[in-house]
Design a protein around this motif. Sequence first.
Motif, PDB file in Angstrom:
ATOM      1  N   THR A 186      -0.506  41.643  53.245  1.00 24.96           N
ATOM      2  CA  THR A 186       0.440  42.579  52.649  1.00 24.96           C
ATOM      3  C   THR A 186       1.340  41.833  51.680  1.00 24.96           C
ATOM      4  N   ASP A 187       1.326  42.260  50.427  1.00 25.20           N
ATOM      5  CA  ASP A 187       2.212  41.665  49.431  1.00 25.20           C
ATOM      6  C   ASP A 187       3.648  42.001  49.821  1.00 25.20           C
ATOM      7  N   MET A 188       4.473  40.992  50.077  1.00 23.44           N
ATOM      8  CA  MET A 188       5.817  41.220  50.594  1.00 23.44           C
ATOM      9  C   MET A 188       6.779  41.707  49.513  1.00 23.44           C
ATOM     10  N   GLU A 189       6.319  41.733  48.262  1.00 23.91           N
ATOM     11  CA  GLU A 189       7.146  42.281  47.194  1.00 23.91           C
ATOM     12  C   GLU A 189       6.766  43.724  46.886  1.00 23.91           C
ATOM     13  N   LYS A 213     -10.792  33.599  47.625  1.00 20.02           N
ATOM     14  CA  LYS A 213     -11.235  33.605  46.235  1.00 20.02           C
ATOM     15  C   LYS A 213     -11.354  35.043  45.708  1.00 20.02           C
ATOM     16  N   ASP A 214     -10.671  35.286  44.592  1.00 20.00           N
ATOM     17  CA  ASP A 214     -10.700  36.583  43.894  1.00 20.00           C
ATOM     18  C   ASP A 214     -10.145  37.736  44.730  1.00 20.00           C
ATOM     19  N   LYS A 215      -9.356  37.430  45.777  1.00 17.37           N
ATOM     20  CA  LYS A 215      -8.834  38.497  46.629  1.00 17.37           C
ATOM     21  C   LYS A 215      -7.326  38.700  46.462  1.00 17.37           C
ATOM     22  N   LEU A 216      -6.574  37.613  46.305  1.00 19.91           N
ATOM     23  CA  LEU A 216      -5.125  37.712  46.194  1.00 19.91           C
ATOM     24  C   LEU A 216      -4.660  37.058  44.904  1.00 19.91           C
ATOM     25  N   GLU A 217      -3.581  37.594  44.332  1.00 20.25           N
ATOM     26  CA  GLU A 217      -3.012  37.020  43.121  1.00 20.25           C
ATOM     27  C   GLU A 217      -1.622  36.471  43.405  1.00 20.25           C
ATOM     28  N   ALA A 218      -1.354  35.290  42.871  1.00 21.75           N
ATOM     29  CA  ALA A 218      -0.054  34.650  43.063  1.00 21.75           C
ATOM     30  C   ALA A 218       0.876  35.009  41.917  1.00 21.75           C
ATOM     31  N   LEU A 219       1.137  36.285  41.746  1.00 16.59           N
ATOM     32  CA  LEU A 219       2.026  36.739  40.677  1.00 16.59           C
ATOM     33  C   LEU A 219       3.076  37.670  41.263  1.00 16.59           C
ATOM     34  N   SER A 220       4.338  37.297  41.073  1.00 18.37           N
ATOM     35  CA  SER A 220       5.430  38.174  41.448  1.00 18.37           C
ATOM     36  C   SER A 220       6.389  38.228  40.265  1.00 18.37           C
ATOM     37  N   SER A 221       7.537  38.797  40.445  1.00 21.81           N
ATOM     38  CA  SER A 221       8.465  38.958  39.325  1.00 21.81           C
ATOM     39  C   SER A 221       8.867  37.605  38.747  1.00 21.81           C
ATOM     40  N   TRP A 222       8.446  37.345  37.523  1.00 23.93           N
ATOM     41  CA  TRP A 222       8.809  36.129  36.791  1.00 23.93           C
ATOM     42  C   TRP A 222       8.421  34.861  37.540  1.00 23.93           C
ATOM     43  N   SER A 223       7.323  34.871  38.239  1.00 26.63           N
ATOM     44  CA  SER A 223       6.955  33.698  39.023  1.00 26.63           C
ATOM     45  C   SER A 223       5.448  33.622  39.191  1.00 26.63           C
ATOM     46  N   LEU A 224       4.960  32.392  39.372  1.00 34.49           N
ATOM     47  CA  LEU A 224       3.562  32.158  39.723  1.00 34.49           C
ATOM     48  C   LEU A 224       3.421  31.899  41.217  1.00 34.49           C
ATOM     49  N   GLN A 227       4.590  35.936  47.997  1.00 32.09           N
ATOM     50  CA  GLN A 227       4.520  35.843  49.447  1.00 32.09           C
ATOM     51  C   GLN A 227       3.698  36.993  50.011  1.00 32.09           C
ATOM     52  N   TYR A 228       2.864  36.645  50.979  1.00 34.02           N
ATOM     53  CA  TYR A 228       2.033  37.632  51.662  1.00 34.02           C
ATOM     54  C   TYR A 228       2.217  37.481  53.170  1.00 34.02           C
ATOM     55  N   ALA A 229       2.216  38.601  53.847  1.00 33.87           N
ATOM     56  CA  ALA A 229       2.166  38.603  55.303  1.00 33.87           C
ATOM     57  C   ALA A 229       0.707  38.774  55.712  1.00 33.87           C
ATOM     58  N   SER A 247      -3.114  40.169  68.367  1.00 31.56           N
ATOM     59  CA  SER A 247      -2.592  40.780  67.145  1.00 31.56           C
ATOM     60  C   SER A 247      -1.358  39.980  66.752  1.00 31.56           C
ATOM     61  N   PHE A 248      -1.404  39.333  65.595  1.00 29.86           N
ATOM     62  CA  PHE A 248      -0.271  38.518  65.175  1.00 29.86           C
ATOM     63  C   PHE A 248      -0.200  38.490  63.655  1.00 29.86           C
ATOM     64  N   GLU A 249       0.952  38.078  63.172  1.00 29.96           N
ATOM     65  CA  GLU A 249       1.224  38.081  61.741  1.00 29.96           C
ATOM     66  C   GLU A 249       2.061  36.860  61.388  1.00 29.96           C
ATOM     67  N   GLU A 250       1.738  36.227  60.257  1.00 32.83           N
ATOM     68  CA  GLU A 250       2.534  35.110  59.759  1.00 32.83           C
ATOM     69  C   GLU A 250       2.552  35.155  58.236  1.00 32.83           C
ATOM     70  N   PRO A 251       3.638  34.678  57.629  1.00 33.59           N
ATOM     71  CA  PRO A 251       3.723  34.710  56.168  1.00 33.59           C
ATOM     72  C   PRO A 251       3.100  33.472  55.541  1.00 33.59           C
ATOM     73  N   ILE A 252       2.600  33.614  54.334  1.00 34.07           N
ATOM     74  CA  ILE A 252       2.170  32.479  53.520  1.00 34.07           C
ATOM     75  C   ILE A 252       2.760  32.656  52.121  1.00 34.07           C
ATOM     76  N   THR A 253       2.844  31.574  51.397  1.00 30.59           N
ATOM     77  CA  THR A 253       3.221  31.615  49.989  1.00 30.59           C
ATOM     78  C   THR A 253       1.997  31.243  49.170  1.00 30.59           C
ATOM     79  N   LEU A 254       1.583  32.128  48.291  1.00 25.79           N
ATOM     80  CA  LEU A 254       0.431  31.887  47.433  1.00 25.79           C
ATOM     81  C   LEU A 254       0.918  31.355  46.091  1.00 25.79           C
ATOM     82  N   ILE A 255       0.280  30.305  45.601  1.00 27.47           N
ATOM     83  CA  ILE A 255       0.708  29.628  44.377  1.00 27.47           C
ATOM     84  C   ILE A 255      -0.442  29.614  43.386  1.00 27.47           C
TER      85      ILE A 255
END
Length: 700
Positions: A186-189, A213-224, A227-229, A247-255
Amino acid sequence: MTQITQRSPGLGDGETSQTLFARSAMSRIHFQDHFRTLYSQPPSRHHNAQLEDPSKGISTASDFEQQPFSKTPETLTDKAVDDRVFKIDQPLDQLITEASGIDPKLFNPAWLKPGIEFEPPLPEIKQRRIIDAAGDGSLAEVFEDGALTISLDTNAYRHLNRISVDRFGRRSSQQLSQVDIAITATDMETGEVVNLETDVVDPLNGTVLVNLKDKLEALSSWSLRDQYAIQVETSLGSGSNKQVFESFEEPITLIRPLQWGSEHVGDETGNDLIYRNVGPAIGSGRIYRGRGGTDFLHLENINSGDVVSFNGRAGIDQASAADLGRQAFYGGTVFDSLTLSNGDELYLQGIERLRFRDTTIDLSPNLDSTSWRQWQTHVMDVPGAWRFNTGSKDVVLVSLDSGFRDDGSGSAAINADIGHVEYLTDVNSYSSEHGHWSMSLMAARHDGNGVAGIAPNSTLWSFNAKTASQNGIGFEAALEQTRDRREGQQRVVFQGGVQGDWPWTSNDLNTREELEAEFAASRPWGFFAIAAGNGGSTTFVEDDYLTTVSGVAEAATSYDHITSVGALESGTREPIDGLINATDVKLADYSNRGSNLTLVAPTDSWALNVDGTLRWMNGTSAANPNLAGVAALVWSENTNIDGGELREILISSAMDLGTGGFDTTFGHGLVNAESAIRRAHALDANPELALFWGNDTFLA
């Protein structure tokens, strides 16, 4: 699934090197208040006298956890342990002492035991279960198009059994080996939900790899950065019969890493690549690919002391810089990984020098003092491959050439630098040293004399494969003898310094059908580097040299483990940091080419005469042993691949020259030893992770 985490020394039962401190989404913890409380209480009258002086260390007595120290430490820092700088090879107690600024002598490991109450409470200590699969030390920061490793609790599934009753009423039980797994991000933005994987897995393997690969994009407001949950659910059944196990969830930062343009990508010559601190909003990840030549990475305004870790080790120093350490997986290959104190992560391939503001670090291994003059090894990035290996006894280099000339007593004349050769035929009858020169390029010892062979630690066999009139035994007989001599799982790299059609029949020593049968039989364990031919020269004239390779090299179109090799010349050569490099390259005018040319390799190389003196070896006769030596290095790194897979790795990692992609002048390009060996290393160390990227798409 492959378990890629390792236990770190100093961790307790149930803890792994993935242990980290997590309370907020960014997993930050501040220890100052907690440890000030511990140190500010008045001393007890009952504690051991040796503890009156904190400088004498701490006791491991069972009741020590109740004993405070008499004064607050003079210095307490307010540092945070977070995923960007988390050192996965450090014990938990070392991480705490670093984060709090406490004197390690005063740290009591008993404070980490469960059930001890502090006011305010110590933060939660947990094991992170969703981490970057790259293994670069930043657990929750992942490069775009990377991969994740998800840890499952195997104890949650050990009770799962399928009960069956046969027609006689007998019950039997079989442990279930598969459960359903659903992984979403889930895109946290924006709140957008992306399905990453829905599959059936064996939870007892412990880990699941997820390809981004080809599934998530590291683009948010004015940034490369974004964050995704990551949500993970394992279950059996569906609807009202669905049973959820975890069933669990953790955040990552995609760059999104910066990796384009002249500052990040080099070519076959020496290049100056540049690192600039542009701030985390633009991107804290970089990928640098020096490719061929001696390449510098200039780290502007960065001191060597600003390096947090290099290849899994704290800091960087010249003594250990060339060691592989822990390589980072990305894009189907592995990279050197360098983390800076500002949080930036740098992935490196083909970089020989790191130039900091205060010093220059050399990443090349110190192997042979003569290699400085060998432009051909530098243009192919062989020194970078030497960090991985210098050949192996499990890989045999076979010279199908003129063999050796007579030393005057009826024996073969052999220089000591290739004295490890096994010579298997008579000396040639025309006093040729051609085979000797080729073998010195491939396998001369690294002894500070003569030349530095490309794969000196590989086994070396030699045949006089010429015709009977030259005391030779022919191609087919040499291949047959090799097949009979190889043992176990040995791999064999053949270099064929031949031109024309004579090897097909070797002047009636064999038939073409017999030779083709040997080619076919050798595919699982053999690879051939065959000279494309010098058809445009005045000595070996072939009218069609501009449209086809010569003779037996044409077999490269019929057999995927045979490579036709064209000759690449350098223009002006000049020293870079004392190493002779090409400033430009071109296909030799005389070299055969065409739609059946596979690769090119350097010609005009220093080779050894029998008496130990140097000579300049040219023609495709020099190019093919140069490529054969590289093939031996790559195969020594991973003998699980076959000859066809080896050729595919060499092709897909080659440096493109001329027009984009394959062309009839350079084939698939200039062989690159370091890029190829890194791909082979990745396929050996973690094939499942490496194969998320195919040979035709991985970063070379």
